[in-house]
Structures are given as structure tokens and as C-alpha cells.
Design a protein around this motif. Structure first.
Motif, PDB file in Angstrom:
ATOM      1  N   THR A   4       0.767  -1.286   0.098  1.00 48.68           N
ATOM      2  CA  THR A   4       0.024  -0.087  -0.079  1.00 48.68           C
ATOM      3  C   THR A   4       0.870   1.172  -0.137  1.00 48.68           C
ATOM      4  OG1 THR A   4      -1.844  -1.332   1.260  1.00 48.68           O
ATOM      5  CG2 THR A   4      -1.760   1.384   1.357  1.00 48.68           C
ATOM      6  N   THR A  72     -11.258  11.520  -1.059  1.00 47.35           N
ATOM      7  CA  THR A  72     -11.225  10.982  -2.382  1.00 47.35           C
ATOM      8  C   THR A  72      -9.982  10.611  -2.847  1.00 47.35           C
ATOM      9  OG1 THR A  72     -13.166  12.367  -2.744  1.00 47.35           O
ATOM     10  CG2 THR A  72     -12.062  11.637  -4.787  1.00 47.35           C
ATOM     11  N   GLN A  75      -8.630   7.056  -1.195  1.00 53.53           N
ATOM     12  CA  GLN A  75      -9.477   6.054  -1.347  1.00 53.53           C
ATOM     13  C   GLN A  75      -8.953   4.778  -1.810  1.00 53.53           C
ATOM     14  OE1 GLN A  75     -13.398   6.617  -3.308  1.00 53.53           O
ATOM     15  NE2 GLN A  75     -14.440   4.639  -2.615  1.00 53.53           N
ATOM     16  N   HIS A  76      -8.144   5.087  -2.751  1.00 46.98           N
ATOM     17  CA  HIS A  76      -7.489   3.882  -3.448  1.00 46.98           C
ATOM     18  C   HIS A  76      -6.568   3.166  -2.605  1.00 46.98           C
ATOM     19  CE1 HIS A  76      -4.314   6.857  -3.713  1.00 46.98           C
ATOM     20  NE2 HIS A  76      -3.416   5.803  -3.807  1.00 46.98           N
ATOM     21  N   ARG A  77      -6.265   3.665  -1.382  1.00 44.54           N
ATOM     22  CA  ARG A  77      -5.338   3.091  -0.249  1.00 44.54           C
ATOM     23  C   ARG A  77      -6.553   2.294   0.737  1.00 44.54           C
ATOM     24  NH1 ARG A  77      -2.018   7.262   2.945  1.00 44.54           N
ATOM     25  NH2 ARG A  77      -1.452   5.281   3.950  1.00 44.54           N
ATOM     26  N   THR A  78      -7.430   2.846   1.101  1.00 45.14           N
ATOM     27  CA  THR A  78      -8.350   2.434   1.985  1.00 45.14           C
ATOM     28  C   THR A  78      -9.201   1.298   1.345  1.00 45.14           C
ATOM     29  OG1 THR A  78     -10.004   4.074   1.578  1.00 45.14           O
ATOM     30  CG2 THR A  78      -8.502   4.428   3.402  1.00 45.14           C
ATOM     31  N   SER A  79      -9.727   1.276  -0.044  1.00 44.83           N
ATOM     32  CA  SER A  79     -10.356   0.542  -0.949  1.00 44.83           C
ATOM     33  C   SER A  79      -9.736   0.230  -2.204  1.00 44.83           C
ATOM     34  CB  SER A  79     -11.764   1.186  -1.104  1.00 44.83           C
ATOM     35  OG  SER A  79     -12.430   1.593   0.388  1.00 44.83           O
ATOM     36  N   PRO A  80      -8.470  -0.392  -1.956  1.00 45.10           N
ATOM     37  CA  PRO A  80      -7.747  -0.697  -3.355  1.00 45.10           C
ATOM     38  C   PRO A  80      -8.542  -1.483  -4.328  1.00 45.10           C
ATOM     39  CG  PRO A  80      -7.130  -2.131  -1.386  1.00 45.10           C
ATOM     40  CD  PRO A  80      -7.965  -1.122  -0.834  1.00 45.10           C
ATOM     41  N   LEU A  81      -9.428  -2.244  -4.070  1.00 40.61           N
ATOM     42  CA  LEU A  81     -10.347  -3.079  -5.021  1.00 40.61           C
ATOM     43  C   LEU A  81     -11.451  -2.235  -5.537  1.00 40.61           C
ATOM     44  CD1 LEU A  81     -10.404  -6.474  -3.363  1.00 40.61           C
ATOM     45  CD2 LEU A  81      -8.721  -5.639  -5.000  1.00 40.61           C
ATOM     46  N   SER A  82     -11.847  -1.023  -5.210  1.00 36.49           N
ATOM     47  CA  SER A  82     -12.733  -0.179  -5.429  1.00 36.49           C
ATOM     48  C   SER A  82     -12.488   0.497  -6.918  1.00 36.49           C
ATOM     49  CB  SER A  82     -13.165   1.020  -4.737  1.00 36.49           C
ATOM     50  OG  SER A  82     -13.855   2.047  -5.297  1.00 36.49           O
ATOM     51  N   ALA A  85     -12.606   4.156  -6.927  1.00 35.78           N
ATOM     52  CA  ALA A  85     -11.490   4.843  -6.376  1.00 35.78           C
ATOM     53  C   ALA A  85     -10.349   5.170  -7.051  1.00 35.78           C
ATOM     54  CB  ALA A  85     -10.916   4.154  -4.882  1.00 35.78           C
ATOM     55  N   TRP A  86     -10.192   4.296  -8.000  1.00 35.10           N
ATOM     56  CA  TRP A  86      -9.123   4.443  -8.817  1.00 35.10           C
ATOM     57  C   TRP A  86      -9.495   5.411 -10.225  1.00 35.10           C
ATOM     58  CZ3 TRP A  86      -4.166   3.208  -7.894  1.00 35.10           C
ATOM     59  CH2 TRP A  86      -4.080   2.192  -7.035  1.00 35.10           C
TER      60      TRP A  86
END
Length: 227
Positions: A4, A72, A75-82, A85-86
Motif C-alpha cells: 500500500t 477521495t 480512497q485507493h489506499r483504503t479501498s484498493p479493490l474499488s 477509487a481508481w
């Protein structure tokens, strides 16, 4: 294996100082200590630009603009499968390059390349979500245009249009991409399709402004009405 922390460094370390200030404010005190007026105004403008580009911004009205922007961006760190977020990260990186025009060219090119990587991650995570993927293709087309990679821009616009041929804005983006790629005759012809799409969508009020600079366009809808 990418961690991460590695991901955070890859995508956030090249952000402009104003964004880093927002992230530092969030990490240090979050919403317990109000951000300065300058930070709040910047965050509001930046979020507005991302929203106009196609980002999906949280609608929690209880949060301040700096807090929403920080959430925002992280978010790619807290929810990397979102995928969302990406998607948002890609728009943020592209917007940073657009905003910081006085930065060295290589710095903005790196931001745009990172934006493309983020958009690609969004595609990989949710490949069957057409609504989200249209936003991804549009974001990628923006980044490729800024990189002067006009054929890639055109390919992305074509992908978006293929997903929803009823959206007049996608026809316009495709037409502009054709023009950027030096295919001006095809671009003008495609404007006819955009015109018809606006009519079918019941949005004639937008036609005057959109087509004001296209005096030679052949407008088949009007032609058929006159026959």
C-alpha cells in the motif's frame, strides 16, 4: 509484491503542493481543526473540476471540501479493490497536470502517465460496468489529448461511444478526437450524428451553443423536416 505504501508513493508523491497541504491537514487533524480559507477554497475548486470531468464525488454534505478531497484522493489506499477509487484518482492526477501548467513538462507528463495507470486499474477491477467504463474512457481520452497522443485519444472516445451511442456528448467527444487526429472531414460528418443524438435525447436547447461554430454542417433532421 506492491504494498500500500508503494502505491501511495507512486500516485501521490508527484501531486502539487496545494494537494499535499490538504493531505497533511487531513492526516494531522482531519476535521477537528478547520482548514484555512485558502486550503478550503482550493479544495472546492479542485473538486468542482474533477466533478465536471466525470469523477464520482462523495455527497456527504457534513464534510468540508478539504476533507472530501482528502478522502477521495486516499480512497485507493483504503479501498484498493474499488474501481471508483481508481477512477477518481485518475481524474485527480489529470486535473493536477491541467492545473499546474507552469510546472516542468516532465512533471506533468508523469502525472498524466500515472492518471492513465489509475484509469487502467479501474477498467481491470470492474470490466463489465459500462457506466463506469465510459467515464474511464473519457478520462483516458483527456489524458492522451494532453500528451498529444491523438490516435490513443480517438481510440478511447470510440470505446466510450460504442458503449452508449445514444449519448450526444459522446458523439461530440468522438468528433473532437477525430479533429485532433487530423481527420477533419470525418469529424464534420460525425457532427451530424451528434446533432441527431441531441434531437433524439430531447435536448434541442443545447444545439445553438454546441453547433454555433459549425456553419457548414449538413443537418439531416432539418432537411427531412423540410421535405
Amino acid at each position: 509484491m506492491t504494498t500500500t505504501t508503494d502505491t501511495e508513493n507512486q500516485f501521490l508523491e508527484g501531486m502539487p503542493g496545494e494537494i499535499k497541504e490538504v493531505l497533511h491537514w487531513y492526516a494531522d487533524g482531519q476535521s477537528r481543526i478547520p482548514a484555512s480559507k485558502a486550503v478550503a477554497e482550493f479544495a472546492g475548486r479542485f473538486l468542482g473540476g474533477m466533478y465536471e470531468d466525470g469523477a464520482v464525488i462523495p455527497t456527504d454534505l457534513s464534510a468540508s471540501a478539504p476533507e472530501v478531497l482528502a478522502l477521495t484522493l486516499l480512497q485507493h489506499r483504503t479501498s484498493p479493490l474499488s474501481a471508483g477509487a481508481w477512477l477518481n484518482l485518475g481524474f485527480a492526477l489529470r486535473r493536477a497536470a491541467l492545473y499546474r501548467t507552469n510546472d516542468p513538462e516532465e512533471t506533468n507528463r508523469a502525472r498524466l502517465q500515472s492518471a492513465l495507470q489509475a484509469f487502467d486499474r479501474a477498467l481491470q477491477l470492474d470490466p463489465d460496468n459500462d457506466g463506469k467504463n465510459i467515464r474511464v474512457w473519457i478520462g483516458m481520452s483527456f489524458a492522451y489529448h494532453m500528451l498529444a497522443m491523438y490516435q490513443k485519444q480517438l481510440e478511447c472516445c470510440a470505446q466510450a461511444l460504442e458503449s452508449d451511442r445514444s449519448d450526444p456528448n459522446l458523439w461530440l467527444l468522438y468528433s473532437y478526437a477525430l479533429k485532433s487526429a487530423g481527420r477533419e472531414d470525418e469529424a464534420l460528418s460525425t457532427m451530424n450524428d451528434a446533432y441527431e443524438a441531441f434531437i433524439r435525447a430531447g435536448r434541442p436547447e443545447e444545439l445553438r451553443e454546441v453547433f454555433a461554430d459549425v456553419p457548414t454542417i449538413q443537418r439531416p433532421c432539418r432537411q427531412r423536416m423540410a421535405q
